[in-house]
Design a protein around this motif. Structure first.
Motif, short mmCIF file in Angstrom:
data_model
loop_
_atom_site.label_atom_id
_atom_site.label_comp_id
_atom_site.label_asym_id
_atom_site.label_seq_id
_atom_site.Cartn_x
_atom_site.Cartn_y
_atom_site.Cartn_z
N ASN B 13 0.84 -1.21 0.00
CA ASN B 13 0.00 0.00 0.00
C ASN B 13 0.87 1.26 0.00
O ASN B 13 0.82 2.06 0.91
N GLY B 14 1.70 1.37 -1.03
CA GLY B 14 2.51 2.58 -1.16
C GLY B 14 4.00 2.30 -1.19
O GLY B 14 4.45 1.16 -0.98
N GLN B 15 4.76 3.37 -1.48
CA GLN B 15 6.20 3.28 -1.73
C GLN B 15 7.00 3.12 -0.45
O GLN B 15 7.36 4.10 0.21
N ILE B 125 2.31 3.79 -6.10
CA ILE B 125 1.62 4.51 -5.02
C ILE B 125 0.42 3.73 -4.49
O ILE B 125 0.21 3.64 -3.28
N ASN B 126 -0.37 3.15 -5.40
CA ASN B 126 -1.61 2.48 -5.00
C ASN B 126 -1.38 1.07 -4.44
O ASN B 126 -0.30 0.51 -4.56
#
Lengths: 139, 139, 139
Positions: B13-15, B125-126
């Protein structure tokens, strides 16, 4: 367990990506190999091997442009200039990427995901013959 | 010699970095594998696999920040922008890092050094479901 | 198929390349190994393994200089600074290069091309003892 070997040669003509996914798939098919790992190694340090998206060709354009900006072909930046303005940048680009890859094989097929392909990434300007070693290890 | 396979899925859920050292150790233990090599390969080219220090979490923060500066999320820099401002940078970050790792196994244990862990490095990102192939080759 | 193991230690004293091609060749010779793959893995994430040109030493100078510019030793850029100004840059340089290599072996010889050597690339300033695992898989 067994191992199988294959030598692939690719004639390049400038800085771009050269896909050889189909040659690899064809060889695995002919070798009747079922499962294990595939190692690909390039015998040069001025070109790289890369797994990358093969759906949109713009990805390849952006990759080449990015690396050319990150590692400029400018003789003033390097000591090693005798082999041409693209040689030292080629060695650096090689260090930043990969000379060997490992891809799993399941049910006789490459397990690299739907949108991925295997490419040679050429960093030199002139035409060169590149040699790649493919090794299957498994059963 | 034998080989053993394991499929791992990680929901990101993201970097950031997602450690899965313990899952790997647990699987090696259950498989009763003694010595050889462990290959980890990710089925995507917008996330990477990385061995990195797991002692100080600041190392992970600095890594993410560094790569975000080195490969800016700026649509003006790329042709391939249809999949979002983070997609082309993700492919470049993948090319700069690794899609597969090789770690020796001795006495049934990962031989990666005291302060090291195995991580998925997410460049998108997602939220995404990531698939990783683990293969043990040895005895 | 068989596998063979070797542990190599290299004492480094600063940021440069340390070639160990000859040690590797010597070990393969003594092991009477014929063909397969050689995996080299380093047990650290502040130094790297690299296959690179060993003909012109200027290539190594340019490589070191390039990476020092790309990843500056400047404490203001990083959060993780407790282990010295060279530690976080070392981890980043490691992420940009490789912790493990795969090289084919044919007829008892490394198949890496004429002008290539195997190097440890040290990213730290001080003297350190580095451990490398070598694994031969094949026959």
């Amino acid at each position: 367990m067994i191992q199988k070997f294959y030598n692939l040669e690719i004639n390049t003509n400038g800085q771009r990506l050269y896909e050889f996914t189909d040659d690899t798939i064809q060889w695995i098919k002919e070798s009747k190999f079922k499962q294990g790992i595939l190692n690909l190694s390039i015998q040069h340090t001025s070109a790289s091997l890369i797994v990358q998206e093969n759906a949109d060709p713009d990805v390849q354009t952006d990759l080449i442009n990015y690396f050319d900006k990150l590692v400029p072909m400018d003789n003033k930046l390097y000591v090693h200039t005798t082999e041409g303005k693209d040689d030292m940048p080629a060695h650096i680009k090689n260090a930043l990427t990969d000379t060997s890859l490992l891809i799993p094989v399941k049910n006789g097929r490459l397990d690299i995901g739907t949108w991925q392909g295997i490419f040679l990434l050429e960093h030199r300007i002139n035409s060169i013959q590149r040699k790649i070693n493919l090794t299957l290890i498994g059963e």
